[in-house]
Design an enzyme around this catalytic site. Structure first.
Site, PDB file in Angstrom:
ATOM      1  N   HIS A 183      46.149 -29.319  72.791  1.00  0.00           N
ATOM      2  CA  HIS A 183      46.969 -29.549  71.587  1.00  0.00           C
ATOM      3  C   HIS A 183      46.163 -29.270  70.313  1.00  0.00           C
ATOM      4  CE1 HIS A 183      49.735 -31.809  74.293  1.00  0.00           C
ATOM      5  NE2 HIS A 183      48.601 -32.217  74.831  1.00  0.00           N
ATOM      6  N   ASN A 197      37.031 -11.538  55.310  1.00  0.00           N
ATOM      7  CA  ASN A 197      38.261 -11.761  56.082  1.00  0.00           C
ATOM      8  C   ASN A 197      38.173 -11.152  57.479  1.00  0.00           C
ATOM      9  OD1 ASN A 197      39.468 -13.084  53.904  1.00  0.00           O
ATOM     10  ND2 ASN A 197      40.105 -11.124  53.008  1.00  0.00           N
ATOM     11  N   LYS A 238      35.040 -13.782  49.560  1.00  0.00           N
ATOM     12  CA  LYS A 238      35.805 -13.671  50.790  1.00  0.00           C
ATOM     13  C   LYS A 238      35.192 -12.735  51.812  1.00  0.00           C
ATOM     14  CE  LYS A 238      40.020 -14.883  51.012  1.00  0.00           C
ATOM     15  NZ  LYS A 238      40.641 -15.411  52.101  1.00  0.00           N
ATOM     16  N   SER A 281      37.627  -9.078  49.753  1.00  0.00           N
ATOM     17  CA  SER A 281      38.815  -9.180  48.919  1.00  0.00           C
ATOM     18  C   SER A 281      38.554  -8.458  47.615  1.00  0.00           C
ATOM     19  CB  SER A 281      39.135 -10.648  48.650  1.00  0.00           C
ATOM     20  OG  SER A 281      39.928 -10.765  47.475  1.00  0.00           O
ATOM     21  N   SER A 307      61.635  16.968  70.665  1.00  0.00           N
ATOM     22  CA  SER A 307      60.611  15.983  71.045  1.00  0.00           C
ATOM     23  C   SER A 307      59.205  16.527  70.811  1.00  0.00           C
ATOM     24  CB  SER A 307      60.775  15.555  72.509  1.00  0.00           C
ATOM     25  OG  SER A 307      60.752  16.665  73.371  1.00  0.00           O
ATOM     26  N   GLU A 320      42.705 -10.142  63.075  1.00  0.00           N
ATOM     27  CA  GLU A 320      44.117 -10.310  62.711  1.00  0.00           C
ATOM     28  C   GLU A 320      44.954  -9.120  63.168  1.00  0.00           C
ATOM     29  OE1 GLU A 320      44.427 -12.499  58.586  1.00  0.00           O
ATOM     30  OE2 GLU A 320      42.638 -11.274  58.651  1.00  0.00           O
ATOM     31  N   ASN A 347      63.000  18.610  84.202  1.00  0.00           N
ATOM     32  CA  ASN A 347      63.099  17.198  84.609  1.00  0.00           C
ATOM     33  C   ASN A 347      61.933  16.761  85.494  1.00  0.00           C
ATOM     34  OD1 ASN A 347      65.414  17.248  83.144  1.00  0.00           O
ATOM     35  ND2 ASN A 347      66.812  17.211  84.896  1.00  0.00           N
TER      36      ASN A 347
HETATM   37  N1  ARG Z   1      62.152  17.051  76.245  1.00  0.00           N
HETATM   38  C1  ARG Z   1      62.710  16.485  77.440  1.00  0.00           C
HETATM   39  C2  ARG Z   1      62.141  15.066  77.638  1.00  0.00           C
HETATM   40  O1  ARG Z   1      61.151  14.761  77.077  1.00  0.00           O
HETATM   41  C3  ARG Z   1      62.341  17.310  78.630  1.00  0.00           C
HETATM   42  C4  ARG Z   1      63.338  17.220  79.739  1.00  0.00           C
HETATM   43  C5  ARG Z   1      64.599  17.883  79.351  1.00  0.00           C
HETATM   44  N2  ARG Z   1      65.502  17.929  80.424  1.00  0.00           N
HETATM   45  C6  ARG Z   1      66.793  18.146  80.204  1.00  0.00           C
HETATM   46  N3  ARG Z   1      67.563  18.123  81.251  1.00  0.00           N
HETATM   47  N4  ARG Z   1      67.278  18.332  79.031  1.00  0.00           N
HETATM   48  O2  ARG Z   1      62.711  14.259  78.323  1.00  0.00           O
END
Ligand code: ARG
Length: 457
Positions: free
Chosen positions: A153, A282, A280, A274, A20, A287, A107
């Site tokens: 409307h 735009n 143009k 454009s 991640s 948008e 966690n």
């Molecule tokens: N990279 C994990 C996340 O973003 C961190 C928590 C990981 N916890 C675990 N029990 N593997 O959620």
């Protein structure tokens, strides 16, 4: 980090799907702040020695300085920002770094970091929306008496003022801000110290870390604390609703800027040309605001579906919580800023708006109201008489107030000279002075209240 239990390392695909760090490195400031608060607390509680706590805090400062200067390195083996920081800390200060993770799990760490990030995002949305409100109120005050057609409307309905129309969006943004405020208040509890899921056997001081990180108090259920992402969903819901409002405003600006309407000239600085059609200009920024709203709703949907059906407590699915929130926050920030610029700089073509208000028999209701007020007709009968007058005017190709008294009296003998005063667009809007109505005096009143609420002079 867990090599002790494993006979072989991860497959390449495991490293890749697990990492991640490519996105959660955006949490580095929050991760450092939470770690510093945690280790200071461990020191104060005597769980690590003061010397170790100070060494770790100084080391974290060094890591932060490196991140600031060079960016966060992306090593998939280290998975995420939490392990990346801890690993660099160990390189810098040695084995004492290993004491930082006492009485903590990734966690509760990630739940804390992410809350801090989302809290900032809420504050940023609020600050941006305040600027947009100021622009709306400023332009609304300028145009409290500028007459335009009001639509239902998308058909001409009754004349309104441009100021009233702009202030309608002020009200929407006011509710959006209150949604961010509510969400912020509800989420401001600190999960740190919930550890993996069950709490910890160490005698930690959760009040201390909560306070250090600007939370009102610690969370009260460790299982909930590590598996709750309501705060992110609350943010996304508020963001989605706000984006929806911005999108409606964008849609109106796009329509108003089109040649048949010609109600507005958008600033060059927020338009594009454009490559082939030299004439143009735009409304691309508008948008994209409209388009981004779709993506923001998609982000809300993504996280909602990710969370649905997850058993307590943490599951790795929850790592997918961050990309939609990061994406929505960046799109929302751009949308708010672009819309603020467009409202502040737009040239409203009030003469065109006024002309359009006079087309389409938009004062027909005023004729009906006049018949009720001055001639005592029941409203339904007045509606019928007025319909006949509109039909006649339409067949002649003229506006209602261009019919002669004789012609009007041919439809209903009770119509008198005084009716013409009621049929101008000015008297139409001025008459709608009920609380919250479009009368210029009412709009000015609301603008004045809004200016006060926003702390404008
Ligand atoms: N990279 C994990 C996340 O973003 C961190 C928590 C990981 N916890 C675990 N029990 N593997 O959620």
């Amino acid at each position: 980090m867990w090599g002790g239990r494993f006979a072989e390392g991860p497959a390449a695909i495991m490293r890749e799907i697990n990492a991640s760090i490519p996105f959660d490195k955006a949490l580095w400031r929050q991760d450092i702040a939470a770690s510093k608060a945690h280790v200071a607390m461990l020191g104060a509680c005597g769980i690590v020695s003061d010397a170790d706590a100070l060494a770790i805090e100084a080391g974290l400062d060094k890591v932060a300085a490196e991140y600031e200067a060079e960016g966060v390195p992306e090593d998939w083996d280290l998975e995420d920002i939490h392990m990346t920081t801890e690993s660099r800390l160990a390189e810098l200060i040695g084995p004492v770094a290993g004491r930082l993770h006492t009485a903590r799990s990734r966690n509760d760490q990630v739940a804390t970091d992410f809350r801090l990030w989302v809290r900032d995002a809420m504050d940023q949305a609020d600050a941006g929306l305040l600027e947009l409100q100021k622009a709306l109120v400023t332009r609304g005050g300028e145009h409290a008496a500028s007459i335009m057609p009001g639509f239902t409307h998308l058909q001409a309905a009754q004349p309104v003022t441009l100021g009233h129309h702009l202030m309608a969006y002020y009200e929407m943004i006011r509710r959006d801000r209150s949604r961010f405020h509510d969400a912020r208040k509800r989420m401001n509890e600190c999960p740190l110290g919930s550890a993996a899921l069950a709490g910890t056997g160490f005698a930690i001081d959760r009040e201390m870390t909560a306070q250090a990180l600007g939370f009102d108090k610690p969370t009260v259920n460790s299982l909930d604390a590590v598996s709750d992402r309501d705060f992110a969903l609350d943010y996304l819901q508020a963001a989605a609703q706000c984006a929806l409002h911005l999108s409606r405003l964008a849609e109106e600006l796009i329509l108003w800027a089109s040649q048949p309407f010609s109600f507005v000239r958008l600033p060059d600085s927020l338009s594009t040309g454009s490559s082939i059609m030299p004439q143009k200009k735009n409304p691309d920024a508008a948008e994209l605001v409209r388009g981004h709203a779709g993506r923001i709703v998609g982000c809300l949907t993504a996280l909602t579906v990710t969370m649905k059906g997850l058993p307590l407590a943490y599951s790795k699915d929850m790592q997918d919580d961050k990309p939609p929130v990061f994406e929505a926050a960046s799109l929302l920030g751009l949308s708010i800023a672009a819309m603020t610029g467009m409202i502040a700089e737009a040239t409203f073509r009030t003469e065109r708006m006024r002309e359009a208000a006079e087309l389409g028999y938009a004062t027909a209701t005023d004729l009906a109201d006049w018949l009720v007020r001055e001639a005592g007709l029941p409203f339904r009968e007045a509606h019928h008489v007025t319909g006949a007058a509109v039909k006649l005017a339409e067949s002649r190709g003229v506006a209602l107030d261009k019919l002669s008294l004789v012609e009007l009296q041919g439809i209903d003998g009770r119509i008198g000279e005084g009716v013409f005063k009621a049929l101008s667009v000015e008297s139409s809007v001025a008459a709608r002075a009920s609380h919250g109505g479009t009368a210029p005096a009412e709009v000015q009143k609301r603008v004045a209240e809004a200016r006060k609420a926003l702390g404008m002079a």
